[in-house]
Design an enzyme around this catalytic site. Structure first.
Site, PDB file in Angstrom:
ATOM      1  N   CYS A 224      38.153  37.740  48.124  1.00  0.00           N
ATOM      2  CA  CYS A 224      39.106  38.593  47.407  1.00  0.00           C
ATOM      3  C   CYS A 224      39.299  39.967  48.035  1.00  0.00           C
ATOM      4  O   CYS A 224      40.224  40.685  47.662  1.00  0.00           O
ATOM      5  CB  CYS A 224      38.651  38.762  45.955  1.00  0.00           C
ATOM      6  N   HIS A 303      29.637  45.015  54.760  1.00  0.00           N
ATOM      7  CA  HIS A 303      29.343  43.585  54.803  1.00  0.00           C
ATOM      8  C   HIS A 303      27.839  43.365  54.618  1.00  0.00           C
ATOM      9  O   HIS A 303      27.036  43.878  55.382  1.00  0.00           O
ATOM     10  CB  HIS A 303      29.785  42.992  56.146  1.00  0.00           C
ATOM     11  N   HIS A 387      43.765  58.204  40.988  1.00  0.00           N
ATOM     12  CA  HIS A 387      43.988  56.832  40.522  1.00  0.00           C
ATOM     13  C   HIS A 387      42.973  55.878  41.165  1.00  0.00           C
ATOM     14  O   HIS A 387      42.601  56.056  42.328  1.00  0.00           O
ATOM     15  CB  HIS A 387      45.406  56.364  40.864  1.00  0.00           C
ATOM     16  N   HIS A 391      39.476  45.907  41.975  1.00  0.00           N
ATOM     17  CA  HIS A 391      39.822  44.487  42.010  1.00  0.00           C
ATOM     18  C   HIS A 391      39.579  43.826  40.649  1.00  0.00           C
ATOM     19  O   HIS A 391      38.480  43.890  40.097  1.00  0.00           O
ATOM     20  CB  HIS A 391      38.996  43.782  43.088  1.00  0.00           C
ATOM     21  N   HIS A 420      44.612  41.115  32.374  1.00  0.00           N
ATOM     22  CA  HIS A 420      45.163  40.537  31.151  1.00  0.00           C
ATOM     23  C   HIS A 420      46.490  39.828  31.414  1.00  0.00           C
ATOM     24  O   HIS A 420      46.715  38.709  30.943  1.00  0.00           O
ATOM     25  CB  HIS A 420      45.351  41.637  30.103  1.00  0.00           C
ATOM     26  N   ASN A 424      42.976  36.900  37.632  1.00  0.00           N
ATOM     27  CA  ASN A 424      42.417  37.259  38.933  1.00  0.00           C
ATOM     28  C   ASN A 424      43.291  36.627  40.011  1.00  0.00           C
ATOM     29  O   ASN A 424      43.197  35.437  40.277  1.00  0.00           O
ATOM     30  CB  ASN A 424      40.973  36.758  39.030  1.00  0.00           C
TER      31      ASN A 424
END
Length: 496
Positions: A224, A303, A387, A391, A420, A424
């Site tokens: 993702c 990572h 802001h 994710h 909502h 995802n």
């Protein structure tokens, strides 16, 4: 007996003390230079014109010195401007809005689960409990192949979903920017779990008849957070290819990855992942500066793949019956927390004001020298960003980051509402969140945006953008027909 000293905890607003401290430290150079410049100016004014003229004539210059000084200045300026990184602009972006026919209300999802898993009611009950606490709404969408009972995850159906999502996002980007296919110099597509031959990037090149010398890349298996990896790759390519446009497409194809077995760790993604995609236009052309929405400031990648637990916490494998699925480990949140800690340790010095860095350093020294039990100081990232786009991987992810970064409900509103409304959507979720902020009319010139994403491997990646201009509320896009209904209250548990 009355107290000798006043109760400062009640008489003094501590937040103003902190604001004063932050202003003092962040503007220490300005506050130091102003008195010096003022003193120099007063001294110059005290000297008369004749004294200033005598001082000038007392300095001895010759032509060789002047030419050498001029050459040195020109040489230093040339080296500086040639070594300075090119500015990368985000001209505009477009998000895919799934058709209404793909909508999956809770009742539909659970009915399909009961029919598909009719021999395993415990798995159905597990999915229901997950869905009740997921934070998803009634309008999320799944691709057409998953609506069949049983689902039909064929290669043809997967390609059909890829064409629908990617071509729709690309068409929207062309309409918004006026970009022509022949003007694309670099094409990067990231899709973690669907990697056909020819590649998805080849599919786009064929559809839009892109140039034969285009530099195309297809990233897969990166989870993702692959969207920000694509942005980082585009940035590096734009540094070495002047006067170029790069298009990044982020998506996840659901069709071939819908798990039909009984392993609970593999059923979880079925409840959370939904259709989505985004196309982003980046450019290093100076002519794009005026109309570009954002400027890329930083990309920080972390990572944790060297650790075995981190490597296996999101793992594609077969279950006991030979059915392939994505297994999510119970240690996922703890591993994500460690990855985030490493990421913000690198990010902090790049973005935090001096006041926050000084407090963090003093606390760190105090813990090392005086008392290891001192509570570690958590930098206030609200001082660095207006802001936050976290994710929308799930409710637990957003809750954990809100708690750890001490963010307000408004700071995580875009992430919660995206989860909502769209679920995802993997690597593209960050762009739905950014579009939510714009649709609410909150994005002003100079605002800084922090995008944070997590992915298999295990990775935590961040991107920092600065807004080039105050952005008008868009009249199109994924939120156009529903933004007035948001934000909505999301209960802890939705009883099904």
């Amino acid at each position: 007996m009355p107290p000798i000293l006043p109760d400062f905890s009640n008489s003094v607003k501590l937040k103003y003390v902190k604001l004063g401290y932050q202003y003092l430290v962040n503007h220490i150079i300005t506050l130091t230079l102003v008195p010096i410049m003022l003193a120099v100016s007063i001294e110059v004014l005290r000297l008369g014109p004749q004294e200033i003229l005598n001082l000038w004539t007392s300095l001895h210059f010759n032509l060789i010195q002047i030419l050498c000084s001029a050459f040195l200045i020109i040489f230093i300026a040339t080296v500086y401007f040639m070594s300075k990184p090119r500015t990368i602009y985000l001209v505009d972006y477009a998000c895919f809005k799934p058709p209404v026919t793909c909508r999956v209300p809770f009742a539909t999802f659970m009915e399909h689960s009961r029919l598909i898993l009719k021999n395993n009611p415990k798995s159905v009950e597990f999915q229901m409990r997950i869905l009740e606490r997921s934070g998803l709404g009634e309008e999320t969408c799944l691709p057409p192949a998953i609506h069949y009972i049983p689902p039909k995850p064929t290669m043809e159906a997967a390609r059909g979903e890829a064409e629908l999502v990617i071509f729709s996002a690309m068409d929207s980007l062309f309409n918004k920017t006026g970009l022509k296919p022949k003007d694309i110099d670099i094409l990067i597509i990231n899709c973690s779990l669907f990697s056909p031959t020819p590649s998805l990037s080849a599919m786009v090149i064929n559809k839009y008849k892109l140039r034969s010398n285009i530099k195309s890349f297809n990233l897969s298996g990166m989870g993702c957070s692959a969207g920000l990896i694509s942005i980082d790759l585009a940035r590096d390519l734009l540094q070495v290819h002047p006067n170029s446009n790069a298009v990044v497409v982020s998506t996840e194809i659901i069709t071939p990855n819908y798990y039909q077995g009984n392993e609970r760790a593999m059923l979880l993604p079925n409840c959370l992942f939904r259709m989505g995609g985004a196309a982003i236009l980046l450019s290093n052309r100076g002519s794009e500066r005026r109309r570009a929405k954002y400027r890329l400031v930083h990309v920080v990648r972390t990572h944790k793949g060297a650790d075995d637990k981190a490597y296996r916490c999101v793992f594609e494998e077969e279950d006991k019956e030979g059915k392939v699925g994505i297994s999510l480990s119970k240690d996922l949140m703890a591993i994500a927390g460690e990855a985030l800690k490493s990421n913000i340790t690198t990010m902090g010095p790049l973005v935090l004001p001096a006041s926050e860095q000084l407090l963090f350093l003093l606390t760190l020294i105090g813990r090392k020298i005086f008392n290891p039990k001192w509570k570690p100081y958590i930098p206030d990232f609200k001082q660095a960003f207006e802001h936050f786009c976290i994710h929308a991987g799930g409710r637990a992810v957003i809750d954990e980051l809100q708690k750890n970064l001490q963010l307000s409900a408004e700071h995580v509103e875009a992430s919660r509402m995206t989860l909502h409304r769209f679920g995802n959507t993997s690597s593209s979720s960050l762009w739905y969140e950014l579009n939510y902020i714009e649709s609410k009319g909150r994005m002003k010139k100079g605002d800084r945006v922090w995008q944070i994403a997590f992915g298999s491997g295990f990775k935590c990646n961040s991107a920092v953008w600065k807004c080039n201009k105050s952005i008008k509320t868009p009249i199109d896009g994924p939120w156009a027909d529903c933004i007035d209904r948001y934000p909505v209250h999301i209960p802890e548990i939705v009883k099904l």
